[in-house]
Design an enzyme around this catalytic site. Structure first.
Site, PDB file in Angstrom:
ATOM      1  N   ASP A 131     -77.297  58.692 -70.081  1.00 15.30           N
ATOM      2  CA  ASP A 131     -77.122  58.844 -68.630  1.00 15.30           C
ATOM      3  C   ASP A 131     -78.173  59.800 -68.079  1.00 15.30           C
ATOM      4  O   ASP A 131     -78.707  60.627 -68.805  1.00 15.30           O
ATOM      5  CB  ASP A 131     -75.744  59.448 -68.324  1.00 15.30           C
ATOM      6  CG  ASP A 131     -74.596  58.448 -68.446  1.00 15.30           C
ATOM      7  OD1 ASP A 131     -74.846  57.258 -68.682  1.00 15.30           O
ATOM      8  OD2 ASP A 131     -73.443  58.878 -68.291  1.00 15.30           O
ATOM      9  N   ARG A 183     -81.063  51.470 -67.167  1.00 17.19           N
ATOM     10  CA  ARG A 183     -80.005  51.236 -66.172  1.00 17.19           C
ATOM     11  C   ARG A 183     -80.516  51.831 -64.864  1.00 17.19           C
ATOM     12  O   ARG A 183     -80.919  52.992 -64.827  1.00 17.19           O
ATOM     13  CB  ARG A 183     -78.710  51.943 -66.565  1.00 17.19           C
ATOM     14  CG  ARG A 183     -77.655  51.880 -65.436  1.00 17.19           C
ATOM     15  CD  ARG A 183     -76.575  52.958 -65.563  1.00 17.19           C
ATOM     16  NE  ARG A 183     -75.763  52.804 -66.734  1.00 17.19           N
ATOM     17  CZ  ARG A 183     -75.172  53.842 -67.345  1.00 17.19           C
ATOM     18  NH1 ARG A 183     -75.330  55.075 -66.913  1.00 17.19           N
ATOM     19  NH2 ARG A 183     -74.440  53.629 -68.421  1.00 17.19           N
TER      20      ARG A 183
HETATM   21  C1  FAD Z   1     -72.363  51.841 -64.366  1.00 17.75           C
HETATM   22  C2  FAD Z   1     -72.856  53.013 -63.569  1.00 17.75           C
HETATM   23  C3  FAD Z   1     -73.459  54.074 -64.226  1.00 17.75           C
HETATM   24  C4  FAD Z   1     -73.956  55.154 -63.491  1.00 17.75           C
HETATM   25  N1  FAD Z   1     -74.659  56.140 -64.146  1.00 17.75           N
HETATM   26  C5  FAD Z   1     -75.227  57.126 -63.430  1.00 17.75           C
HETATM   27  C6  FAD Z   1     -76.091  58.070 -64.027  1.00 17.75           C
HETATM   28  O1  FAD Z   1     -76.371  58.041 -65.231  1.00 17.75           O
HETATM   29  N2  FAD Z   1     -76.630  59.032 -63.234  1.00 17.75           N
HETATM   30  C7  FAD Z   1     -76.362  59.106 -61.898  1.00 17.75           C
HETATM   31  O2  FAD Z   1     -76.904  59.995 -61.216  1.00 17.75           O
HETATM   32  N3  FAD Z   1     -75.545  58.228 -61.309  1.00 17.75           N
HETATM   33  C8  FAD Z   1     -74.973  57.235 -62.034  1.00 17.75           C
HETATM   34  N4  FAD Z   1     -74.165  56.326 -61.407  1.00 17.75           N
HETATM   35  C9  FAD Z   1     -73.710  56.573 -60.015  1.00 17.75           C
HETATM   36  C10 FAD Z   1     -74.697  56.035 -58.997  1.00 17.75           C
HETATM   37  O3  FAD Z   1     -75.876  56.809 -59.020  1.00 17.75           O
HETATM   38  C11 FAD Z   1     -74.105  56.093 -57.576  1.00 17.75           C
HETATM   39  O4  FAD Z   1     -73.772  57.407 -57.261  1.00 17.75           O
HETATM   40  C12 FAD Z   1     -72.878  55.226 -57.400  1.00 17.75           C
HETATM   41  O5  FAD Z   1     -72.955  54.052 -58.131  1.00 17.75           O
HETATM   42  C13 FAD Z   1     -72.717  54.863 -55.923  1.00 17.75           C
HETATM   43  O6  FAD Z   1     -73.822  54.133 -55.479  1.00 17.75           O
HETATM   44  P1  FAD Z   1     -73.788  52.561 -55.131  1.00 17.75           P
HETATM   45  O7  FAD Z   1     -74.989  51.953 -55.737  1.00 17.75           O
HETATM   46  O8  FAD Z   1     -72.507  51.999 -55.541  1.00 17.75           O
HETATM   47  O9  FAD Z   1     -74.042  52.503 -53.576  1.00 17.75           O
HETATM   48  P2  FAD Z   1     -73.440  53.257 -52.325  1.00 17.75           P
HETATM   49  O10 FAD Z   1     -74.430  53.063 -51.231  1.00 17.75           O
HETATM   50  O11 FAD Z   1     -73.013  54.665 -52.658  1.00 17.75           O
HETATM   51  O12 FAD Z   1     -72.129  52.441 -52.047  1.00 17.75           O
HETATM   52  C14 FAD Z   1     -72.158  51.087 -51.621  1.00 17.75           C
HETATM   53  C15 FAD Z   1     -70.751  50.570 -51.484  1.00 17.75           C
HETATM   54  O13 FAD Z   1     -70.109  50.583 -52.778  1.00 17.75           O
HETATM   55  C16 FAD Z   1     -68.754  50.986 -52.669  1.00 17.75           C
HETATM   56  N5  FAD Z   1     -68.588  52.288 -53.363  1.00 17.75           N
HETATM   57  C17 FAD Z   1     -69.570  53.093 -53.834  1.00 17.75           C
HETATM   58  N6  FAD Z   1     -69.067  54.191 -54.424  1.00 17.75           N
HETATM   59  C18 FAD Z   1     -67.729  54.095 -54.295  1.00 17.75           C
HETATM   60  C19 FAD Z   1     -66.632  54.915 -54.695  1.00 17.75           C
HETATM   61  N7  FAD Z   1     -66.821  56.077 -55.326  1.00 17.75           N
HETATM   62  N8  FAD Z   1     -65.386  54.498 -54.386  1.00 17.75           N
HETATM   63  C20 FAD Z   1     -65.189  53.319 -53.750  1.00 17.75           C
HETATM   64  N9  FAD Z   1     -66.179  52.493 -53.348  1.00 17.75           N
HETATM   65  C21 FAD Z   1     -67.421  52.873 -53.607  1.00 17.75           C
HETATM   66  C22 FAD Z   1     -68.470  51.104 -51.201  1.00 17.75           C
HETATM   67  O14 FAD Z   1     -68.038  49.851 -50.754  1.00 17.75           O
HETATM   68  C23 FAD Z   1     -69.841  51.419 -50.629  1.00 17.75           C
HETATM   69  O15 FAD Z   1     -69.960  51.079 -49.281  1.00 17.75           O
HETATM   70  C24 FAD Z   1     -73.738  55.205 -62.101  1.00 17.75           C
HETATM   71  C25 FAD Z   1     -73.133  54.139 -61.445  1.00 17.75           C
HETATM   72  C26 FAD Z   1     -72.708  53.056 -62.150  1.00 17.75           C
HETATM   73  C27 FAD Z   1     -72.111  51.910 -61.417  1.00 17.75           C
END
Ligand code: FAD
Length: 305
Positions: A131, A183
């Site tokens: 990560d 990722r």
């Molecule tokens: C499999 C996976 C691994 C990850 N690993 C890392 C990592 O190693 N390092 C790191 O910094 N980040 C990591 N993340 C987190 C990532 O960086 C984002 O903070 C997170 O995924 C929210 O961004 P988004 O792309 O979903 O878009 P956003 O613009 O935040 O959200 C888009 C839409 O998704 C939905 N959504 C998003 N978050 C939520 C929530 N918490 N609850 C409910 N609905 C939500 C909502 O409908 C929102 O409008 C990971 C995420 C995933 C899915």
């Protein structure tokens, strides 16, 4: 924006982390996003995820550990997880955070710890995802990953990049040359405008640019997002460039957009669900609230149920 920053600030308060872990009331609030405290509970959650056509990734929650003994316990936990994956036959790999293995104390110790986990995973034909954490450790994380990757194969260990960082396109190009499995996510930490795009639109635009580079590389990557616009852009690009459904996977977090997870799996796309478990859920949980402050109301409503 203020709420997001405040929640991320709170997520980093170590005192609150211990305070929250002690109260079962708080624990009850976390069940939507966290699979439980034990490996057994995580295995049960992953069986359910698998039953819906999705693969999984174990994440043992415990960031920023501060003693060598604690890092040793983390290594043992992951060795146990890898053994349990084999024993139970569930479809899952593992995700590790290098701060869990001592990155803030000693990069050499971190490398040795991570190496033990990657070696065991490689022996079992499994995969370890490193990560990505806050920007103060981006370079250190990439450095440890590169050492691991020099020793182990493309399908043994991979890394994460965050589209909110200015440096990410360069990192992606550099890592693809090795080559490496990446990722792509947007990024979950509070970063200053010196290192990260302050505006969501720029983060999203960069996400799409890096996604296109990854999908064009011929290497199997993870497109990690719940954002329907990022998902549509990925589907469109893959269709246009004739990138097959099996050439990459989508990834989402446990408990978030289950409907979309199951839909993509039904449509024949690889879908991996990241399944966090463990006692130290506080920082992870707070970052999930920060991403969508509306979740605070969801969580509070559950209190009265
Ligand atoms: C499999 C996976 C691994 C990850 N690993 C890392 C990592 O190693 N390092 C790191 O910094 N980040 C990591 N993340 C987190 C990532 O960086 C984002 O903070 C997170 O995924 C929210 O961004 P988004 O792309 O979903 O878009 P956003 O613009 O935040 O959200 C888009 C839409 O998704 C939905 N959504 C998003 N978050 C939520 C929530 N918490 N609850 C409910 N609905 C939500 C909502 O409908 C929102 O409008 C990971 C995420 C995933 C899915």
């Amino acid at each position: 924006m203020l709420t997001r920053s405040a929640l991320i600030y709170l997520s980093r308060q170590e005192g609150l982390k211990d305070f929250a872990a002690r109260f079962s009331l708080f624990k009850k609030l976390t069940t939507r996003f966290i699979a439980g405290e034990s490996i057994d509970e995580a295995v049960a959650a992953i069986r359910e995820v698998n039953a819906h056509g999705c693969s999984a990734s174990f994440d043992h929650l415990n960031e920023s550990v501060s003693s060598t003994a604690e890092t040793e316990a983390e290594v043992r936990e992951y060795l146990d997880v890898l053994r349990r994956i084999d024993e139970t036959g569930i479809n899952s790999n593992v995700s590790i955070k290098l701060s869990q293995f001592g990155l803030e104390m000693d990069p050499e110790l971190t490398y040795r710890n991570a190496r033990r986990v990657v070696e065991d995973a490689a022996r079992r034909g499994n995969f370890v995802r490193v990560d990505m954490e806050g920007s103060s450790v981006t370079q250190a994380t990439i450095d440890v990953f590169k050492r691991l990757r020099a020793e182990f194969g493309l399908n043994d260990v991979g890394i994460v990049l965050q589209s909110y960082l200015y440096r990410t396109m360069d990192d992606a190009r550099d890592l693809l040359k090795i080559p490496a499995r990446i990722r792509l996510c947007k990024g979950a930490y509070n970063e200053p405008p010196e290192v990260a795009y302050p505006n969501k639109k720029d983060v999203d635009d960069n996400y799409i640019r890096v996604m296109q580079l990854l999908l064009s590389s011929g290497i199997y990557h993870g497109i990690a997002t719940h954002d329907p616009r990022m998902i549509d852009a990925t589907l469109e690009f893959a269709k246009r460039e004739r990138v097959s459904k099996g050439a990459f996977e989508f990834q989402m977090l446990y408990g978030i957009r289950r409907d979309l997870q199951e839909q993509l799996a039904r449509d024949g796309y690889g879908m991996r669900v990241y399944v966090p478990y463990g006692k130290h859920w506080y920082p992870y949980f707070m970052r999930r609230l920060a991403e969508r402050p509306a979740n605070i109301w969801f969580v509070l409503k559950n209190l009265w149920k």
